[in-house]
Write a protein that holds these residues in place. Structure first.
Motif, PDB file in Angstrom:
ATOM      1  N   GLN A 154      -3.178  23.517   1.509  1.00 11.72           N
ATOM      2  CA  GLN A 154      -3.400  24.417   2.641  1.00 11.72           C
ATOM      3  C   GLN A 154      -4.592  23.967   3.484  1.00 11.72           C
ATOM      4  N   ALA A 155      -5.675  23.589   2.815  1.00  9.47           N
ATOM      5  CA  ALA A 155      -6.862  23.131   3.531  1.00  9.47           C
ATOM      6  C   ALA A 155      -6.560  21.860   4.318  1.00  9.47           C
ATOM      7  N   GLY A 156      -5.839  20.937   3.681  1.00  7.63           N
ATOM      8  CA  GLY A 156      -5.500  19.692   4.350  1.00  7.63           C
ATOM      9  C   GLY A 156      -4.645  19.911   5.588  1.00  7.63           C
ATOM     10  N   LYS A 157      -3.628  20.734   5.459  1.00  9.33           N
ATOM     11  CA  LYS A 157      -2.755  21.001   6.609  1.00  9.33           C
ATOM     12  C   LYS A 157      -3.520  21.703   7.724  1.00  9.33           C
ATOM     13  N   ALA A 158      -4.360  22.665   7.355  1.00  7.17           N
ATOM     14  CA  ALA A 158      -5.112  23.408   8.364  1.00  7.17           C
ATOM     15  C   ALA A 158      -6.105  22.512   9.106  1.00  7.17           C
ATOM     16  N   ALA A 159      -6.595  21.472   8.414  1.00  6.10           N
ATOM     17  CA  ALA A 159      -7.552  20.559   9.022  1.00  6.10           C
ATOM     18  C   ALA A 159      -6.870  19.440   9.816  1.00  6.10           C
ATOM     19  N   GLY A 160      -5.554  19.352   9.739  1.00  2.65           N
ATOM     20  CA  GLY A 160      -4.845  18.278  10.421  1.00  2.65           C
ATOM     21  C   GLY A 160      -4.844  16.983   9.653  1.00  2.65           C
ATOM     22  N   PHE A 161      -5.095  17.061   8.333  1.00  2.00           N
ATOM     23  CA  PHE A 161      -5.066  15.897   7.457  1.00  2.00           C
ATOM     24  C   PHE A 161      -3.649  15.657   6.940  1.00  2.00           C
ATOM     25  N   ARG A 162      -3.369  14.438   6.536  1.00  3.27           N
ATOM     26  CA  ARG A 162      -2.210  14.173   5.696  1.00  3.27           C
ATOM     27  C   ARG A 162      -2.555  14.683   4.292  1.00  3.27           C
ATOM     28  N   THR A 163      -1.566  15.027   3.479  1.00  5.69           N
ATOM     29  CA  THR A 163      -1.838  15.575   2.149  1.00  5.69           C
ATOM     30  C   THR A 163      -1.073  14.829   1.064  1.00  5.69           C
ATOM     31  N   LEU A 164      -1.753  14.630  -0.065  1.00  3.38           N
ATOM     32  CA  LEU A 164      -1.130  14.077  -1.264  1.00  3.38           C
ATOM     33  C   LEU A 164      -1.561  14.940  -2.432  1.00  3.38           C
ATOM     34  N   ALA A 165      -0.606  15.376  -3.242  1.00  5.43           N
ATOM     35  CA  ALA A 165      -0.905  16.250  -4.376  1.00  5.43           C
ATOM     36  C   ALA A 165      -0.497  15.593  -5.681  1.00  5.43           C
TER      37      ALA A 165
ATOM     38  N   GLU B 186       2.213  26.996 -10.849  1.00  2.00           N
ATOM     39  CA  GLU B 186       3.264  26.753  -9.860  1.00  2.00           C
ATOM     40  C   GLU B 186       3.476  25.259  -9.656  1.00  2.00           C
ATOM     41  N   PRO B 187       4.716  24.810  -9.459  1.00  2.00           N
ATOM     42  CA  PRO B 187       4.944  23.398  -9.127  1.00  2.00           C
ATOM     43  C   PRO B 187       4.265  23.067  -7.808  1.00  2.00           C
ATOM     44  N   ILE B 188       3.487  21.997  -7.765  1.00  2.00           N
ATOM     45  CA  ILE B 188       2.756  21.662  -6.554  1.00  2.00           C
ATOM     46  C   ILE B 188       3.695  21.311  -5.406  1.00  2.00           C
ATOM     47  N   ALA B 189       4.889  20.851  -5.730  1.00  2.00           N
ATOM     48  CA  ALA B 189       5.853  20.518  -4.674  1.00  2.00           C
ATOM     49  C   ALA B 189       6.216  21.736  -3.831  1.00  2.00           C
ATOM     50  N   ASP B 190       6.060  22.946  -4.408  1.00  2.00           N
ATOM     51  CA  ASP B 190       6.369  24.164  -3.657  1.00  2.00           C
ATOM     52  C   ASP B 190       5.447  24.345  -2.450  1.00  2.00           C
ATOM     53  N   SER B 191       4.289  23.708  -2.481  1.00  2.00           N
ATOM     54  CA  SER B 191       3.341  23.806  -1.370  1.00  2.00           C
ATOM     55  C   SER B 191       3.628  22.795  -0.271  1.00  2.00           C
ATOM     56  N   ALA B 192       4.662  21.978  -0.471  1.00  3.03           N
ATOM     57  CA  ALA B 192       5.124  21.015   0.531  1.00  3.03           C
ATOM     58  C   ALA B 192       4.053  20.040   1.020  1.00  3.03           C
ATOM     59  N   PRO B 193       3.341  19.360   0.081  1.00  3.42           N
ATOM     60  CA  PRO B 193       2.437  18.304   0.529  1.00  3.42           C
ATOM     61  C   PRO B 193       3.250  17.150   1.108  1.00  3.42           C
ATOM     62  N   ASP B 194       2.598  16.290   1.880  1.00  4.96           N
ATOM     63  CA  ASP B 194       3.303  15.141   2.449  1.00  4.96           C
ATOM     64  C   ASP B 194       3.755  14.165   1.374  1.00  4.96           C
ATOM     65  N   HIS B 195       2.959  14.052   0.305  1.00  7.16           N
ATOM     66  CA  HIS B 195       3.267  13.136  -0.788  1.00  7.16           C
ATOM     67  C   HIS B 195       2.894  13.788  -2.110  1.00  7.16           C
ATOM     68  N   VAL B 196       3.614  13.420  -3.158  1.00  8.52           N
ATOM     69  CA  VAL B 196       3.334  13.909  -4.524  1.00  8.52           C
ATOM     70  C   VAL B 196       3.309  12.705  -5.452  1.00  8.52           C
TER      71      VAL B 196
ATOM     72  N   MET C   6       0.842  -1.198   0.000  1.00  4.54           N
ATOM     73  CA  MET C   6       0.000   0.000   0.000  1.00  4.54           C
ATOM     74  C   MET C   6       0.881   1.255   0.000  1.00  4.54           C
ATOM     75  N   HIS C   7       0.428   2.264  -0.719  1.00  7.14           N
ATOM     76  CA  HIS C   7       1.173   3.520  -0.767  1.00  7.14           C
ATOM     77  C   HIS C   7       1.295   4.094   0.649  1.00  7.14           C
ATOM     78  N   PRO C   8       2.469   4.639   0.999  1.00  5.97           N
ATOM     79  CA  PRO C   8       2.657   5.167   2.356  1.00  5.97           C
ATOM     80  C   PRO C   8       1.676   6.279   2.737  1.00  5.97           C
ATOM     81  N   ALA C   9       1.140   6.989   1.771  1.00  3.47           N
ATOM     82  CA  ALA C   9       0.162   8.039   2.076  1.00  3.47           C
ATOM     83  C   ALA C   9      -1.090   7.467   2.725  1.00  3.47           C
ATOM     84  N   LEU C  10      -1.358   6.180   2.508  1.00  5.20           N
ATOM     85  CA  LEU C  10      -2.579   5.567   3.021  1.00  5.20           C
ATOM     86  C   LEU C  10      -2.386   4.830   4.339  1.00  5.20           C
ATOM     87  N   ALA C  11      -1.181   4.801   4.847  1.00  4.68           N
ATOM     88  CA  ALA C  11      -0.923   4.082   6.094  1.00  4.68           C
ATOM     89  C   ALA C  11      -1.729   4.678   7.239  1.00  4.68           C
TER      90      ALA C  11
END
Length: 226
Positions: free
Chosen positions: A186-197, A206-216, A1-6
């Motif tokens: 931004q919404a995910g981080k503010a809600a306390g969620f993990r984020t994948l972009a 803009e490159p989405i990596a610039d927003s520093a999601p947990d996973h891309v 399983m992808h680590p984002a789903l752990a």
């Protein structure tokens, strides 16, 4: 399983630029709205950069660009009137040119098989969602669908995500936000969620990596892998 789903029990998905490429149909409605005012068409490439903050902001950006003016200088009544016309044009054909991105069905099927709840949270007006979800046979995957006008706040505010968590009975720490733009991250981080972009959507150039999601990822199909 992808680590984002752990450890994840809920996945909240964005729609435009994440599950579907809707820019071609949005551009047709935008250009028809501009044509009524004898303004030059924006075209799909510009519309891709303007999507993400809801339809009213999309129309505001299109008018400002066509008039060569700052958005703040535009008459609010003119924006509202143009927005109404945009909604009418878009309602006539919300999915004629829209395409489902590769890997979406596989991803959603995998979430169902793993008993991971899925919720759709988009800034698109909720009135357009039934036709689009039916077109791509997506409705049955979601325990809840929220449009940009479903609540008093929309992304990047965390309220829609927190509402999704409460609705499904899942703690934010066990939830994942999947989107294509900085507003989703931004919404995910503010809600306390993990984020994948995803890298392929609409993020104002803009490159989405610039927003520093947990996973891309380049494809949602990776979430279907064992």
């Amino acid at each position: 399983m992808h680590p984002a789903l752990a450890g994840i029990s809920l996945v909240v998905f964005d729609l435009d630029g994440t599950l579907i490429d809707s820019a071609p149909d949005l551009a047709v409605a935008v250009d028809a709205t501009l044509a009524e005012r004898d303004l030059l068409p924006a075209g799909v490439d510009k519309v891709r950069h303007w999507v993400g903050n809801g339809s009213h902001k999309l129309v505001e950006r299109a008018l400002a660009d066509a008039l060569g003016a700052a958005a703040e200088s535009l008459d609010a009544g003119e924006i509202d009137a143009a927005h109404d016309r945009f909604l009418a044009y878009y309602a006539d054909a919300p999915c004629e040119r829209t395409q489902l991105y590769d890997g979406v069905h596989e991803c959603l099927e995998a979430m169902r098989e793993r008993n991971i709840a899925c919720v759709l949270v988009t800034n698109k007006p909720v009135a357009f969602l039934p036709a689009i979800l039916e077109q791509f046979t997506l409705a049955s995957f979601f325990a809840l669908t929220l449009g940009g006008d479903s609540l008093s706040e929309k992304k990047p505010h965390p309220a829609p995500l927190l509402h999704a968590a409460e609705h499904t009975g899942v703690a934010p720490a066990r939830a994942l936000m999947v989107g294509d733009s900085r507003h989703d991250v931004q919404a995910g981080k503010a809600a306390g969620f993990r984020t994948l972009a995803v890298t392929y959507g609409y993020n104002h150039g803009e490159p989405i990596a610039d927003s520093a999601p947990d996973h891309v990822t380049d494809s949602l199909a990776v979430l279907a892998a064992d």
